[in-house]
Design an enzyme around this catalytic site. Structure first.
Site, PDB file in Angstrom:
ATOM      1  N   GLY A  22       0.903  -1.256   0.245  1.00 59.45           N
ATOM      2  CA  GLY A  22       0.012  -0.061  -0.197  1.00 59.45           C
ATOM      3  C   GLY A  22       1.046   1.236   0.084  1.00 59.45           C
TER       4      GLY A  22
ATOM      5  CE  LYS B 184      19.722   9.917   4.505  1.00 59.70           C
ATOM      6  NZ  LYS B 184      20.073  11.168   5.349  1.00 59.70           N
TER       7      LYS B 184
ATOM      8  N   GLY C 203      12.633  -0.286   2.345  1.00 58.56           N
ATOM      9  CA  GLY C 203      12.082  -0.659   0.944  1.00 58.56           C
ATOM     10  C   GLY C 203      12.219   0.127  -0.287  1.00 58.56           C
TER      11      GLY C 203
ATOM     12  CG  ASN D 284       5.002   9.827  -6.173  1.00 61.14           C
ATOM     13  OD1 ASN D 284       4.494  10.920  -6.037  1.00 61.14           O
ATOM     14  ND2 ASN D 284       4.485   9.044  -6.956  1.00 61.14           N
ATOM     15  N   PRO D 285       6.460  13.072  -4.322  1.00 57.63           N
ATOM     16  CG  PRO D 285       6.641  14.990  -4.685  1.00 57.63           C
ATOM     17  CD  PRO D 285       6.675  13.589  -5.374  1.00 57.63           C
TER      18      PRO D 285
ATOM     19  N   GLY E 271       8.761   5.354   5.785  1.00 53.11           N
ATOM     20  CA  GLY E 271       7.567   4.697   6.131  1.00 53.11           C
ATOM     21  C   GLY E 271       7.314   4.758   7.566  1.00 53.11           C
ATOM     22  CD  GLU E 272       9.803   1.079  10.369  1.00 52.11           C
ATOM     23  OE1 GLU E 272       9.325   0.207  10.885  1.00 52.11           O
ATOM     24  OE2 GLU E 272      11.081   1.130   9.902  1.00 52.11           O
TER      25      GLU E 272
END
Ligand SMILES: Cc1cc2nc3c(=O)[nH]c(=O)nc-3n(C[C@H](O)[C@H](O)[C@H](O)COP(=O)(O)OP(=O)(O)OC[C@H]3O[C@@H](n4cnc5c(N)ncnc54)[C@H](O)[C@@H]3O)c2cc1C
Ligand code: SF4
Lengths: 728, 330
Positions: free
Chosen positions: A470, A679, A512, A609-610, A682-683
């Site tokens: 996602g 970099k 990722g 990709n903003p 996601g976290e």
């Protein structure tokens, strides 16, 4: 038809293009694990234990088996023999085995005790109710606060300098304990799998964040070669860490499929996702910070006590940021793990860093207030360009910039220093800040790129076993291939999540995007090189891929390439940084807290990709908000079960809770991190958020909320901190 | 889910007579509560009689100046009906604070009144619960009871009624119209419908088996000008109340002519604050009087081990709801 340009007029990397799989998803054509039409499919329903500790003394499956459509009921009495762990307690990893139904022993409430397989899902669900289990019940242990526990090998004790001397040297000290509760991942897609055997080969449609590691875990559990396991996982409806490993239900599906000789679908229900697909453990974090009057840190101690299952082990690294975020000579990070009868803990979004940063950033705020310093300035004063935990320079660290720019954009200067001093009608208003950091790892990642030429038009297919949970992997890989092949995004087809594709590290740990895109870049560059050689040209530019393929007389060509961390990478500490600023209003009577606005500034390398990047950070903020104000799984101490059993009781934020969210990315060019300069984000988005919110609650109310979540009932019963002036 | 008989019904008479012909029937309104409970194996009806499609979806003026709300009308259409909005904005405000738009679209007025407690012990069949299985004991009494009652509970059950709508109905005043299996009907004052647990917590209401709620008649409107529903919860929407207060004030010549006041999340039934209402009558609408009324309302509260916080929260919430009601002029 016009020829495709050598390089598109403008690089597509960095552009906020729509998700390339967006249309498939909104039209329902993206297939998730349980949706594959497999011939002869039958359905499995798991049965859960209703005690937290003890043994099964009798299990009666006769009534279930007598139901129409029921094919088999599997219990520990007839289950296939699976691999067993080497030690008493299995250390969890992304490749760990997950043996199940191997003994009558019960370790936690809700553990699998049987699985019913039937022709339809309804038949399986009904028959599952009819399985009768009798137990020899022992007293469960679900409390751990007072327990000595043990020091887990997975998180060895870390120490530098002399913390006692550092504390002694300090003019001001903060010594407090923060508690964070059990949380559950609850991705939107339920955990699901379809398993099918052909001889000794196992094929699975599986919602998996890491297909390669999961193939190993499954193969090792069934004691077959890894090559015999194929995983297909094109679309995953979120995971937040819970789909990093192949958990027990995956083995149950594969076991059932093997035993009955038919493909089996197994979906874990939402209720079962509280007990059978891992959780974020409760942590008691004891913080001790010392600082000089002028705001220099002299010591920082972060001791964490957490629980693990009695038969499985995991510890989230709550002290990770405490080692490296601030310049402090004397530092200790220590862990203590207590085995209890709760389901096993496991990595949940920013494991350790999300919860640890709450403790660290609140403790920093407590210290700043004691010192009478602005918390932004206090952080900047203790900033460092060298990682104090290993003396390596940071590849790039824009924390001070994030704090300064954030403070300006947010209007931090308007903040009243004195807590509980600003009112809007019945609301107490407060501002809070936190710093955020998240390691930006890179892992070996491969991809195969195949190009096809039809006249002047070249299309490409990219294959890697990477997953899109996602997050936008399809989109950023299409962008990467488009730029490095010099063709439009629409000409690129990305195929993911098949264990037959070249190996990637999968989606997890914020590696990722960096790993996958560098792998695809390497494959594209290799392919271009080889085509140039075939075309007999060494010109570095000018000719587009269509011309080159034409010159080389190629209509199709493929190359496999991979990227791995460089020496330079290894000689640096590589992190993403950020700062969160928020405004919280707390109702003076009802004690309901509202997040009025939040601004995050992130420095996370190249933003591919903003749009997808914003979405990642936004998701992190939402989850951080949930962590601060509502998420918790409550344990019934007598029975050892969670009394929050559905999404009606386990609250996550609603749209209205996050009205005004702003995300700003600072430009950052970090080629030490990797050639693409990417970099992880996601976290990063969840790190520090709960801390900034709790700090804003203090600024608003004068109450230190050291036990998450901050609910109205806790706010109303928490006393105002000594030293805060109270006007009402 | 267990297999069950499903009976569609065309008329109220069909539905009630079907209920007598079956051993363990349940009426199915919107199903937003019943179906969940069936999936959880808490409710195990032998027969489910569909009633949501019955022709009792009216909103009508009554001769006494009140408004009749059809029992099968959904919560969204009820809350948004122009007559409800105009004369009973307290009911609108309250109903729109409940659950989500999607659930309100499905939920019927009859079903809302009869929705069952959210006590976690009631939901988990492996734990004791007198309401689900009489005689097994009350798990919450000495267990996790932060969300439970502070008024009117018994050792047998400390659960609270979860409905928001019912809190407003208790404040406004209403009468429930019930169709009986023998074909006759009866009318029940709203505040008599729900029971305190006593030693029969399995009975939420005084309804007899087979009785069907077909309408709710609201008392003549009094609180169209000054009203407020204060709902304290953990998130901005889609959460049951930790505690709530419905307040309506009728103010004439600077004095309170009538007060309608009820609390949710504190008792086995919507908790009407009659003594506080009586106290306020004739008084000036001022904070001092609101505080005194709240103190009267809270004086009989008996907290459990984990819900002491509801005492202070309740006191403050009553005062605040009255202040907001008075300040809010429609
Ligand atoms: C996630 C979630 C959140 C929610 N949040 C809230 C909230 O914040 N506030 C709130 O007030 N409610 C909330 N609700 C509850 C919701 O309002 C109720 O489920 C709904 O009102 C029930 O109406 P229904 O028609 O769907 O009832 P059903 O589920 O059909 O029936 C409920 C019960 O009433 C009986 N019944 C139904 N109709 C009749 C009738 N006409 N006569 C006699 N018996 C009948 C049924 O047999 C059953 O026992 C929430 C529900 C969910 C699932
Ligand atoms: S409070 Fe009532 S519903 Fe809850 S466990 Fe006790 S008896 Fe059951």
């Amino acid at each position: 038809m016009t020829k495709q340009a050598t390089t598109p007029a403008e690089a597509v990397i960095g552009q906020a293009i729509d998700r390339v799989d967006g249309r498939l998803k909104v039209t329902g054509r993206a297939k998730y694990a349980s949706e594959f039409p497999v011939e002869g499919l039958v359905y499995a329903q798991g049965v859960n234990s209703t005690i937290a500790k003890g043994d099964i003394t009798r299990i009666d499956t006769a009534a279930a088996e007598a139901q129409p459509g029921v094919i088999r009921v599997i219990t520990h009495e007839n289950a296939l023999k699976l691999a067993s762990p080497d030690a008493d307690r299995l250390e969890l990893s992304t490749t760990s085995i997950a043996p199940v139904l191997q003994s009558p022993e019960i370790n936690w409430y809700g553990e699998w005790v049987a699985v019913v397989v039937a022709e339809t899902i309804e038949q399986a669900q009904y028959a599952a109710r009819l399985v009768e289990v009798e137990y020899n019940r022992a007293e469960p242990k679900v409390d751990f606060a007072q327990d000595a526990g043990y020091a887990p090998d997975v998180q060895p004790k870390y120490e530098r300098g002399d913390v006692d001397a550092g504390m002694a040297e300090a003019d001001e000290r903060v010594e407090v304990t923060y508690r964070t509760p059990v949380e559950h991942h609850h991705p939107m897609e339920l955990h699901a799998v379809i398993a099918e055997w052909e001889d000794e080969n196992l094929e699975l449609h599986l919602c998996s964040q890491m297909v390669n590691d999961n193939a190993k875990g499954i193969a090792d559990t069934f004691m077959i070669p890894k090559e015999n396991v194929r995983i297909i996982a094109p679309f995953i409806g979120g995971g937040f860490g819970s789909k990093l490993q192949a958990q027990e239900h995956v083995m149950l599906a594969a076991m059932a499929a093997k035993m009955i000789g038919r493909p089996v679908q197994f979906t874990v229900t939402r209720q079962q996702m509280f007990t059978n697909t891992s959780l974020r453990q409760e942590n008691l974090q004891r913080m001790r910070i010392g600082a000089t009057r002028d705001g220099r840190l002299t010591a920082l101690v972060h001791d964490t006590t957490s629980h693990t299952a009695t038969n499985k082990e995991y510890q989230e690294p709550c002290g990770a940021a405490s080692k490296m975020l601030y310049k402090v000579a004397n530092n200790r990070v220590n862990y203590n793990l207590v085995p209890i009868n709760l389901p096993y803990p496991w990595a949940m979004r920013a494991p350790g860093e999300a919860t640890g940063s709450y403790a660290l950033e609140c403790a920093m705020d407590e210290m700043a207030w004691k010192l009478g310093m602005d918390p932004v300035e206090f952080r900047i004063l203790n900033d460092t360009q060298v990682d104090p935990s290993n003396d390596k320079p940071f590849s790039s660290r824009l924390l001070t910039e994030c704090l300064r720019i954030g403070a300006k954009k947010f209007g931090w200067a308007d903040r009243p220093l004195e807590p509980r001093s600003r009112r809007e009608g019945n609301w107490l208003v407060g501002y809070g800040v936190s710093a955020a950091s998240r390691q930006a790892p890179l892992q070996l990642s491969a991809a195969r790129v195949t190009v096809y030429r039809d006249g002047d038009t070249v299309t490409a297919t990219v294959q890697t076993d990477a997953t899109d949970i996602g997050t936008g992997t399809y989109t950023i890989l299409a962008q990467t291939a488009a730029d490095f092949l010099g063709i439009p995004v629409a000409a690129v087809t990305v195929q993911l999540g098949d264990s037959r594709f070249p190996i990637s590290p999968g989606s997890g740990g914020s590696w990722g995007a960096a790993s996958f895109t560098n792998g695809v870049r390497a494959a594209c560059m290799k392919l271009m090189e080889e085509i140039k050689v075939a075309a007999g040209t060494d010109a570095t530019e000018g000719q587009g891929i269509a011309d080159l393929m034409d010159d080389a007389d190629l209509s199709e060509y493929a190359a496999v390439g991979s990227a791995a961390p460089t020496e330079e990478f290894k000689n640096h500490s590589v992190y993403s940084f950020g700062a969160n600023f928020c405004e919280v209003w707390v109702d003076v009577d009802t004690n309901m807290a509202r997040l009025k606005r939040i601004l995050t500034v992130g420095a996370a390398g190249t933003i591919l990709n903003p749009k997808t990047a914003y979405s990642q950070v936004l998701g992190g903020l939402v989850m951080g908000h949930g962590m601060a104000f509502m998420e918790q799984s409550k344990v019934e101490k007598q029975y050892g079960n969670f009394i929050t059993r559905s999404l009606a009781d386990y609250h996550v934020p609603v749209n209205l809770d996050l009205a005004d969210v702003q995300v700003v990315f600072l430009p950052e060019d970090d080629k030490i991190a990797n050639p693409m300069g990417v970099k992880g984000i996601g976290e990063l988005g969840i790190c520090g958020v709960a801390g900034s919110l709790a700090n804003a609650v203090f600024n608003a109310t004068g109450k230190r909320m050291r036990d998450l979540p901050i609910t109205p009932e806790k706010l109303i019963t928490t006393k105002i901190e000594p030293g805060v002036t109270v006007s009402r | 889910m267990r297999p069950f008989n499903f009976i569609p019904s065309a008329t109220v008479a069909d539905a009630v007579s079907a209920s007598t012909a079956n051993p363990e029937p349940r009426y199915l309104g919107g199903g937003t509560n019943l179906i969940d409970l069936m999936k959880e194996d808490v409710e195990r009806p032998d027969t489910v009689i569909e009633v949501a499609s019955l022709d009792r979806k009216e909103i009508q003026r009554t001769p006494s100046g009140g408004l009749l709300l059809g029992g099968m009308l959904n919560n969204t259409d009820t809350a948004n009906h122009p007559d409800v909005r105009k004369d009973y904005p307290l009911l609108t405000m309250t109903m729109l604070s409940a659950a989500t738009e999607q659930i309100r679209n499905m939920a019927t007025n009859g079903g809302n009144l009869l929705q069952r407690t959210r006590c976690p012990y009631f939901y988990e069949t492996s734990m004791p619960c007198n309401k689900r299985e009489p005689g097994t004991g009350c798990g919450a009494l000495n267990g996790m009871n932060a969300l439970h009652a502070i008024f009117g509970w018994s050792e047998a059950c400390v659960a609270v009624h979860p409905s928001d709508m019912c809190v407003a109905l208790a404040a406004i005043g209403a009468t429930v119209e019930v169709a009986k299996p023998d074909g006759t009907s009866r009318r029940i004052p709203f505040t008599d419908l729900h029971r305190l647990p006593g030693d029969e917590p399995q009975r939420d209401t005084i309804l007899e088996p087979g009785e069907l709620i077909v309408g709710i008649e609201l008392d003549a409107p009094k609180y169209a000008d000054h009203y407020y529903y204060l709902k304290i919860r953990e998130r901005s929407s889609y959460a049951f109340a930790l505690l709530s207060v419905a307040a309506g004030l009728q103010v004439e010549n600077g004095r309170i002519a009538s007060a309608g006041l009820a609390m949710g999340g504190v008792a086995h039934k919507p908790w009407k604050l009659t003594a506080a209402e009586d106290y306020l009558r004739g008084k000036a609408p001022e904070t001092g009087n609101f505080e005194a009324a709240a103190a009267i309302a809270m004086q009989d509260a008996r907290p459990l081990a984990e819900n002491e916080y509801k005492i202070e929260m309740g006191q403050r919430a009553i005062v605040r709801a009255l202040e907001q009601a008075y300040a809010r002029k429609a």
